[in-house]
Design an enzyme around this catalytic site. Structure first.
Site, PDB file in Angstrom:
ATOM      1  N   HIS A 239      45.547  31.888   9.225  1.00  8.58           N
ATOM      2  CA  HIS A 239      46.420  30.908   9.503  1.00  8.58           C
ATOM      3  C   HIS A 239      47.170  31.084  10.836  1.00  8.58           C
ATOM      4  CE1 HIS A 239      49.908  27.978   9.259  1.00  8.58           C
ATOM      5  NE2 HIS A 239      49.240  27.244   8.277  1.00  8.58           N
ATOM      6  N   HIS A 304      44.445  22.733   7.524  1.00  3.93           N
ATOM      7  CA  HIS A 304      45.583  22.089   7.441  1.00  3.93           C
ATOM      8  C   HIS A 304      45.887  20.974   8.368  1.00  3.93           C
ATOM      9  CE1 HIS A 304      47.766  26.081   5.295  1.00  3.93           C
ATOM     10  NE2 HIS A 304      46.724  25.525   4.504  1.00  3.93           N
ATOM     11  N   TYR A 371      56.641  19.938   0.394  1.00  6.65           N
ATOM     12  CA  TYR A 371      55.316  19.945  -0.687  1.00  6.65           C
ATOM     13  C   TYR A 371      55.803  18.543  -1.692  1.00  6.65           C
ATOM     14  CZ  TYR A 371      52.730  23.713   1.345  1.00  6.65           C
ATOM     15  OH  TYR A 371      52.097  24.274   2.373  1.00  6.65           O
TER      16      TYR A 371
END
Length: 402
Positions: A239, A304, A371
Protein backbone atom coordinates in the site's frame (compact mmCIF):
# COMPACT_ATOMS: atom_id res chain seq x y z
CA UNK A 1 -12.79 -6.63 -11.89
CA UNK A 2 -13.96 -8.21 -8.65
CA UNK A 3 -15.91 -5.95 -6.31
CA UNK A 4 -14.87 -6.16 -2.68
CA UNK A 5 -15.82 -4.71 0.71
CA UNK A 6 -13.62 -4.20 3.73
CA UNK A 7 -15.20 -5.98 6.69
CA UNK A 8 -13.83 -5.59 10.20
CA UNK A 9 -15.61 -8.61 11.63
CA UNK A 10 -18.82 -9.51 13.42
CA UNK A 11 -18.41 -6.89 16.14
CA UNK A 12 -18.04 -3.93 13.76
CA UNK A 13 -21.76 -3.38 13.29
CA UNK A 14 -21.92 -4.19 9.57
CA UNK A 15 -23.73 -7.48 8.85
CA UNK A 16 -22.66 -9.54 5.86
CA UNK A 17 -26.11 -9.06 4.33
CA UNK A 18 -25.24 -5.35 4.07
CA UNK A 19 -22.23 -6.32 1.97
CA UNK A 20 -24.42 -8.45 -0.26
CA UNK A 21 -26.91 -5.63 -0.67
CA UNK A 22 -24.06 -3.32 -1.68
CA UNK A 23 -23.34 -5.69 -4.57
CA UNK A 24 -19.88 -6.81 -3.46
CA UNK A 25 -18.85 -10.44 -3.87
CA UNK A 26 -15.41 -10.42 -2.20
CA UNK A 27 -14.48 -9.68 1.39
CA UNK A 28 -11.34 -7.86 2.52
CA UNK A 29 -10.68 -8.69 6.16
CA UNK A 30 -8.00 -9.42 8.76
CA UNK A 31 -7.49 -10.77 12.25
CA UNK A 32 -7.04 -7.41 13.94
CA UNK A 33 -7.03 -8.89 17.43
CA UNK A 34 -3.83 -10.88 16.84
CA UNK A 35 -0.83 -8.93 18.22
CA UNK A 36 1.67 -7.62 15.68
CA UNK A 37 4.54 -10.06 15.26
CA UNK A 38 2.50 -13.09 16.28
CA UNK A 39 1.65 -15.74 13.67
CA UNK A 40 -1.98 -16.27 12.69
CA UNK A 41 -3.11 -19.82 13.28
CA UNK A 42 -5.04 -22.06 10.92
CA UNK A 43 -7.84 -22.25 13.46
CA UNK A 44 -8.22 -18.50 13.72
CA UNK A 45 -8.28 -18.13 9.94
CA UNK A 46 -10.75 -20.99 9.52
CA UNK A 47 -13.12 -19.42 12.04
CA UNK A 48 -13.16 -16.08 10.16
CA UNK A 49 -13.39 -17.78 6.76
CA UNK A 50 -16.32 -19.94 7.87
CA UNK A 51 -18.10 -16.89 9.23
CA UNK A 52 -17.74 -15.15 5.86
CA UNK A 53 -18.25 -18.02 3.45
CA UNK A 54 -20.72 -20.34 5.22
CA UNK A 55 -23.55 -18.85 3.18
CA UNK A 56 -27.22 -19.62 3.83
CA UNK A 57 -28.91 -21.29 0.86
CA UNK A 58 -31.02 -18.21 0.15
CA UNK A 59 -28.10 -15.74 0.20
CA UNK A 60 -25.51 -14.66 -2.37
CA UNK A 61 -22.14 -16.31 -1.65
CA UNK A 62 -19.22 -14.20 -0.42
CA UNK A 63 -15.55 -15.13 -0.57
CA UNK A 64 -12.70 -13.92 1.66
CA UNK A 65 -10.18 -13.12 -1.05
CA UNK A 66 -7.92 -10.37 0.38
CA UNK A 67 -6.20 -9.95 3.72
CA UNK A 68 -5.75 -6.36 4.79
CA UNK A 69 -3.41 -6.53 6.53
CA UNK A 70 -0.81 -8.71 8.15
CA UNK A 71 0.94 -5.84 9.91
CA UNK A 72 4.72 -5.48 9.56
CA UNK A 73 6.40 -5.15 12.94
CA UNK A 74 8.62 -2.25 13.95
CA UNK A 75 11.49 -4.70 14.29
CA UNK A 76 11.28 -5.55 10.57
CA UNK A 77 11.00 -1.90 9.58
CA UNK A 78 13.98 -0.94 11.72
CA UNK A 79 16.18 -4.01 11.27
CA UNK A 80 15.14 -5.65 8.00
CA UNK A 81 16.44 -9.18 7.59
CA UNK A 82 17.88 -9.20 11.11
CA UNK A 83 14.34 -9.42 12.55
CA UNK A 84 14.26 -13.13 11.78
CA UNK A 85 11.68 -14.12 14.39
CA UNK A 86 9.14 -11.56 13.22
CA UNK A 87 9.72 -12.42 9.55
CA UNK A 88 9.24 -16.10 10.35
CA UNK A 89 5.94 -15.30 12.08
CA UNK A 90 4.80 -13.24 9.08
CA UNK A 91 5.64 -16.10 6.72
CA UNK A 92 3.80 -18.54 8.98
CA UNK A 93 0.69 -16.34 8.77
CA UNK A 94 1.00 -16.23 4.98
CA UNK A 95 1.35 -20.01 4.79
CA UNK A 96 -1.71 -20.52 6.98
CA UNK A 97 -3.74 -18.15 4.80
CA UNK A 98 -2.63 -19.87 1.59
CA UNK A 99 -3.69 -23.22 3.04
CA UNK A 100 -7.19 -21.76 3.24
CA UNK A 101 -6.93 -20.45 -0.36
CA UNK A 102 -6.59 -16.77 0.63
CA UNK A 103 -3.80 -15.55 -1.58
CA UNK A 104 -3.84 -11.76 -1.86
CA UNK A 105 -2.22 -9.92 1.05
CA UNK A 106 -2.11 -6.15 1.48
CA UNK A 107 0.48 -4.55 3.76
CA UNK A 108 2.23 -1.23 4.28
CA UNK A 109 5.73 -0.22 5.32
CA UNK A 110 5.00 3.11 7.03
CA UNK A 111 6.83 3.63 10.34
CA UNK A 112 4.85 4.41 13.53
CA UNK A 113 1.58 5.57 11.89
CA UNK A 114 -0.28 3.56 9.26
CA UNK A 115 -1.97 6.71 7.97
CA UNK A 116 -2.65 10.15 9.35
CA UNK A 117 -5.56 12.61 9.40
CA UNK A 118 -6.17 15.71 11.50
CA UNK A 119 -9.97 15.59 11.09
CA UNK A 120 -12.25 12.56 11.04
CA UNK A 121 -15.52 14.44 10.43
CA UNK A 122 -14.71 17.42 8.21
CA UNK A 123 -17.96 18.88 6.87
CA UNK A 124 -17.97 18.86 3.06
CA UNK A 125 -20.05 21.22 0.89
CA UNK A 126 -22.83 18.60 0.69
CA UNK A 127 -23.18 18.40 4.47
CA UNK A 128 -21.70 14.90 4.57
CA UNK A 129 -18.47 14.50 6.53
CA UNK A 130 -15.11 13.13 5.44
CA UNK A 131 -11.60 12.66 6.74
CA UNK A 132 -9.17 15.53 6.18
CA UNK A 133 -5.50 16.33 6.55
CA UNK A 134 -4.87 19.99 7.40
CA UNK A 135 -1.22 21.01 7.16
CA UNK A 136 -1.47 23.85 9.69
CA UNK A 137 -3.22 21.67 12.28
CA UNK A 138 -0.71 18.90 11.72
CA UNK A 139 2.20 21.33 12.18
CA UNK A 140 0.54 22.72 15.32
CA UNK A 141 0.38 19.19 16.71
CA UNK A 142 3.97 18.36 15.77
CA UNK A 143 5.51 21.61 17.03
CA UNK A 144 3.37 22.57 20.03
CA UNK A 145 1.61 19.45 21.33
CA UNK A 146 3.99 16.62 20.52
CA UNK A 147 6.99 18.97 20.69
CA UNK A 148 9.04 16.56 18.63
CA UNK A 149 12.80 17.00 18.92
CA UNK A 150 14.16 19.23 16.12
CA UNK A 151 10.72 19.39 14.49
CA UNK A 152 11.17 23.07 13.62
CA UNK A 153 13.82 22.08 11.06
CA UNK A 154 11.09 20.46 8.94
CA UNK A 155 9.04 23.66 8.61
CA UNK A 156 9.57 27.01 6.95
CA UNK A 157 9.20 30.23 8.93
CA UNK A 158 5.75 30.75 7.37
CA UNK A 159 4.76 27.23 8.38
CA UNK A 160 5.90 27.80 11.95
CA UNK A 161 3.97 31.08 12.22
CA UNK A 162 0.81 29.47 10.84
CA UNK A 163 1.19 26.54 13.23
CA UNK A 164 1.60 28.87 16.20
CA UNK A 165 -1.52 30.85 15.26
CA UNK A 166 -3.50 27.65 14.73
CA UNK A 167 -2.42 26.23 18.08
CA UNK A 168 -3.18 29.41 20.02
CA UNK A 169 -6.70 29.52 18.55
CA UNK A 170 -7.51 25.95 19.62
CA UNK A 171 -9.55 25.14 22.71
CA UNK A 172 -8.58 22.37 25.11
CA UNK A 173 -11.34 20.21 23.64
CA UNK A 174 -9.99 20.77 20.13
CA UNK A 175 -6.46 19.95 21.24
CA UNK A 176 -7.60 16.70 22.84
CA UNK A 177 -9.58 15.77 19.74
CA UNK A 178 -6.55 16.43 17.53
CA UNK A 179 -4.41 14.23 19.77
CA UNK A 180 -7.01 11.46 19.50
CA UNK A 181 -7.24 11.78 15.72
CA UNK A 182 -3.49 11.58 15.15
CA UNK A 183 -2.16 9.42 17.97
CA UNK A 184 -4.91 6.80 18.24
CA UNK A 185 -4.74 3.42 16.55
CA UNK A 186 -6.72 3.46 13.34
CA UNK A 187 -8.05 0.65 11.07
CA UNK A 188 -5.35 -1.78 9.99
CA UNK A 189 -3.35 -1.50 13.22
CA UNK A 190 -3.58 -3.45 16.46
CA UNK A 191 -1.51 -1.00 18.48
CA UNK A 192 -3.03 0.73 21.49
CA UNK A 193 -3.62 4.51 21.43
CA UNK A 194 -0.34 6.23 22.21
CA UNK A 195 0.20 8.86 24.87
CA UNK A 196 2.23 11.88 23.80
CA UNK A 197 5.38 10.76 25.69
CA UNK A 198 5.05 7.24 24.26
CA UNK A 199 4.58 8.71 20.78
CA UNK A 200 7.82 10.72 21.16
CA UNK A 201 9.67 7.66 22.41
CA UNK A 202 8.50 5.57 19.49
CA UNK A 203 9.60 8.21 16.99
CA UNK A 204 13.03 8.20 18.61
CA UNK A 205 13.42 4.49 17.87
CA UNK A 206 13.51 5.43 14.17
CA UNK A 207 16.11 8.18 14.59
CA UNK A 208 18.74 6.05 12.81
CA UNK A 209 16.45 4.98 9.94
CA UNK A 210 16.51 7.17 6.83
CA UNK A 211 14.71 6.52 3.54
CA UNK A 212 17.56 4.46 2.12
CA UNK A 213 17.74 2.29 5.24
CA UNK A 214 13.97 1.80 5.32
CA UNK A 215 13.94 0.82 1.65
CA UNK A 216 16.76 -1.65 2.18
CA UNK A 217 14.86 -3.15 5.11
CA UNK A 218 11.77 -3.56 2.94
CA UNK A 219 13.84 -5.21 0.23
CA UNK A 220 15.44 -7.54 2.78
CA UNK A 221 11.97 -8.48 4.05
CA UNK A 222 10.73 -9.15 0.51
CA UNK A 223 13.79 -11.23 -0.32
CA UNK A 224 12.85 -13.51 2.57
CA UNK A 225 9.11 -13.57 1.94
CA UNK A 226 8.64 -13.63 -1.86
CA UNK A 227 10.27 -17.03 -2.54
CA UNK A 228 7.71 -18.61 -0.21
CA UNK A 229 4.91 -16.52 -1.72
CA UNK A 230 5.92 -17.65 -5.21
CA UNK A 231 5.68 -21.30 -4.17
CA UNK A 232 2.26 -20.74 -2.60
CA UNK A 233 0.85 -18.61 -5.42
CA UNK A 234 0.40 -15.70 -3.02
CA UNK A 235 0.45 -12.09 -4.23
CA UNK A 236 1.73 -9.37 -1.88
CA UNK A 237 0.43 -5.84 -2.41
CA UNK A 238 2.31 -2.88 -0.94
CA UNK A 239 0.00 0.00 0.00
CA UNK A 240 1.29 3.54 -0.72
CA UNK A 241 2.28 5.95 2.01
CA UNK A 242 -0.66 7.97 3.31
CA UNK A 243 -0.13 10.88 2.94
CA UNK A 244 2.66 10.26 0.40
CA UNK A 245 5.33 12.39 2.04
CA UNK A 246 7.40 12.49 5.20
CA UNK A 247 5.59 13.08 8.49
CA UNK A 248 7.17 13.49 11.94
CA UNK A 249 10.59 13.38 10.27
CA UNK A 250 9.96 9.75 9.30
CA UNK A 251 11.06 8.39 5.92
CA UNK A 252 8.57 7.43 3.19
CA UNK A 253 9.45 4.95 0.46
CA UNK A 254 6.19 4.15 -1.37
CA UNK A 255 4.94 7.57 -2.41
CA UNK A 256 5.44 7.84 -6.16
CA UNK A 257 6.28 6.03 -9.38
CA UNK A 258 10.04 6.07 -8.78
CA UNK A 259 9.59 4.49 -5.34
CA UNK A 260 7.62 1.55 -6.69
CA UNK A 261 9.95 1.11 -9.67
CA UNK A 262 12.92 0.83 -7.31
CA UNK A 263 11.15 -1.79 -5.19
CA UNK A 264 10.09 -3.87 -8.20
CA UNK A 265 13.55 -3.63 -9.77
CA UNK A 266 15.17 -4.79 -6.52
CA UNK A 267 12.77 -7.73 -6.05
CA UNK A 268 11.41 -8.78 -9.47
CA UNK A 269 9.40 -11.72 -8.14
CA UNK A 270 5.82 -11.78 -9.51
CA UNK A 271 4.67 -12.02 -5.89
CA UNK A 272 6.00 -8.50 -5.27
CA UNK A 273 2.99 -6.38 -6.22
CA UNK A 274 1.16 -3.23 -5.26
CA UNK A 275 -2.13 -2.16 -3.81
CA UNK A 276 -3.00 0.73 -6.12
CA UNK A 277 -4.56 3.26 -3.75
CA UNK A 278 -5.78 6.18 -5.83
CA UNK A 279 -6.58 8.24 -2.75
CA UNK A 280 -3.09 8.05 -1.26
CA UNK A 281 -1.19 8.45 -4.53
CA UNK A 282 -3.64 11.11 -5.75
CA UNK A 283 -2.71 13.51 -2.96
CA UNK A 284 0.45 14.34 -4.91
CA UNK A 285 -0.17 16.46 -8.00
CA UNK A 286 3.00 15.05 -9.60
CA UNK A 287 1.63 11.49 -9.55
CA UNK A 288 0.05 10.64 -12.93
CA UNK A 289 -2.25 7.87 -11.76
CA UNK A 290 -3.39 6.46 -15.14
CA UNK A 291 0.24 6.38 -16.34
CA UNK A 292 1.33 4.64 -13.14
CA UNK A 293 -1.45 2.09 -13.51
CA UNK A 294 -0.37 1.33 -17.08
CA UNK A 295 3.31 1.05 -16.15
CA UNK A 296 2.73 -1.26 -13.18
CA UNK A 297 -0.37 -2.98 -14.57
CA UNK A 298 0.93 -6.52 -14.21
CA UNK A 299 1.85 -5.82 -10.56
CA UNK A 300 -1.59 -4.57 -9.52
CA UNK A 301 -3.47 -7.33 -7.72
CA UNK A 302 -5.61 -5.16 -5.46
CA UNK A 303 -6.85 -1.59 -5.64
CA UNK A 304 -8.31 0.98 -3.25
CA UNK A 305 -10.40 3.43 -5.25
CA UNK A 306 -11.18 6.82 -3.75
CA UNK A 307 -10.52 10.48 -4.52
CA UNK A 308 -9.07 13.43 -2.65
CA UNK A 309 -9.37 17.19 -3.12
CA UNK A 310 -6.19 19.16 -2.55
CA UNK A 311 -6.50 22.47 -0.73
CA UNK A 312 -4.30 25.54 -0.45
CA UNK A 313 -0.76 24.76 -1.54
CA UNK A 314 -1.67 21.09 -1.97
CA UNK A 315 -0.38 19.81 1.36
CA UNK A 316 -3.87 19.91 2.87
CA UNK A 317 -6.62 17.74 1.43
CA UNK A 318 -9.93 16.10 2.19
CA UNK A 319 -11.43 12.87 0.95
CA UNK A 320 -13.85 13.69 -1.86
CA UNK A 321 -16.70 11.65 -3.27
CA UNK A 322 -15.39 8.84 -5.44
CA UNK A 323 -15.97 10.52 -8.82
CA UNK A 324 -15.04 14.01 -7.65
CA UNK A 325 -11.85 15.64 -6.41
CA UNK A 326 -8.45 15.66 -8.10
CA UNK A 327 -8.36 11.99 -9.21
CA UNK A 328 -9.40 11.33 -12.81
CA UNK A 329 -11.21 8.16 -11.81
CA UNK A 330 -12.56 7.43 -15.29
CA UNK A 331 -9.09 7.53 -16.84
CA UNK A 332 -7.67 5.43 -14.03
CA UNK A 333 -10.44 2.84 -14.29
CA UNK A 334 -9.94 2.69 -18.06
CA UNK A 335 -6.30 1.66 -17.45
CA UNK A 336 -7.26 -0.91 -14.78
CA UNK A 337 -10.10 -2.39 -16.84
CA UNK A 338 -7.83 -2.73 -19.88
CA UNK A 339 -5.38 -4.73 -17.77
CA UNK A 340 -8.13 -6.78 -16.16
CA UNK A 341 -9.48 -7.87 -19.56
CA UNK A 342 -6.15 -9.57 -20.28
CA UNK A 343 -6.37 -11.81 -17.21
CA UNK A 344 -8.03 -15.15 -16.69
CA UNK A 345 -10.85 -15.59 -14.19
CA UNK A 346 -8.49 -16.61 -11.41
CA UNK A 347 -6.31 -13.51 -11.50
CA UNK A 348 -8.76 -10.63 -11.87
CA UNK A 349 -8.01 -7.31 -10.14
CA UNK A 350 -9.88 -7.04 -6.85
CA UNK A 351 -10.98 -3.52 -5.89
CA UNK A 352 -12.96 -1.90 -3.16
CA UNK A 353 -14.50 1.52 -2.73
CA UNK A 354 -12.06 2.94 -0.21
CA UNK A 355 -13.36 5.10 2.61
CA UNK A 356 -16.54 7.05 2.02
CA UNK A 357 -18.45 10.07 3.22
CA UNK A 358 -20.42 9.86 6.43
CA UNK A 359 -23.89 10.72 5.20
CA UNK A 360 -27.63 10.23 5.67
CA UNK A 361 -28.39 7.81 8.54
CA UNK A 362 -24.70 7.19 9.20
CA UNK A 363 -24.38 10.75 10.54
CA UNK A 364 -26.27 9.61 13.63
CA UNK A 365 -24.32 6.38 14.10
CA UNK A 366 -20.97 5.46 15.58
CA UNK A 367 -18.85 4.35 12.63
CA UNK A 368 -15.25 3.32 12.02
CA UNK A 369 -13.46 6.42 10.66
CA UNK A 370 -13.45 6.28 6.86
CA UNK A 371 -15.73 3.24 6.73
CA UNK A 372 -19.39 4.23 6.99
CA UNK A 373 -21.71 1.90 5.10
CA UNK A 374 -23.74 4.37 3.04
CA UNK A 375 -20.79 6.42 1.75
CA UNK A 376 -18.98 3.27 0.65
CA UNK A 377 -22.19 1.94 -0.90
CA UNK A 378 -22.48 5.14 -2.95
CA UNK A 379 -18.83 4.90 -3.98
CA UNK A 380 -19.07 1.26 -5.03
CA UNK A 381 -22.19 1.98 -7.08
CA UNK A 382 -20.49 4.89 -8.85
CA UNK A 383 -17.37 2.87 -9.60
CA UNK A 384 -19.47 -0.05 -10.82
CA UNK A 385 -21.29 2.32 -13.16
CA UNK A 386 -18.06 3.60 -14.70
CA UNK A 387 -16.73 0.06 -15.16
CA UNK A 388 -20.01 -1.04 -16.78
CA UNK A 389 -19.85 1.90 -19.19
CA UNK A 390 -16.21 1.15 -20.07
CA UNK A 391 -17.04 -2.52 -20.69
CA UNK A 392 -20.02 -1.57 -22.86
CA UNK A 393 -17.86 0.85 -24.83
CA UNK A 394 -15.22 -1.79 -25.41
CA UNK A 395 -17.88 -4.27 -26.58
CA UNK A 396 -19.32 -1.75 -29.03
CA UNK A 397 -15.84 -0.99 -30.36
CA UNK A 398 -15.12 -4.71 -30.82
CA UNK A 399 -18.39 -5.22 -32.71
CA UNK A 400 -17.73 -2.19 -34.89
CA UNK A 401 -14.23 -3.43 -35.63
CA UNK A 402 -15.64 -6.85 -36.58
Amino acid sequence: MRQAWRWFGPDAGVPLDAVRQAGATDIVSALHDVPIGQAWTSGQIAERKTLIENTPADRTPLVWSVVESIPISDAIKREGGAAKQDIAAWIASMEALAAHDIKVICYNFMPVVDWCRTDLDYVTPSGATAMRFDQDRFAAFDLHILQRKNAEQDYSEADRLAARATYEAMSEIEINQLIFNIASALPGSTTEPLTIPAFRDKLETYAHVDANKLRQNLIAFLEEVTPVADELGVRLTLHPDDPPRSLFGLPRIASNEADYAAIFDAVPSPANGMCFCSGSLGVRADNDLPAMARRFASRIYFSHLRATTRQGDGRSFYEAAHLEGDVDMVALLRALVEEDRKRDSGSKIIFRSDHGHRMLDDLAKQVTPGYPVIGRLRGLAELRGVITALDAGALCSAKAGG
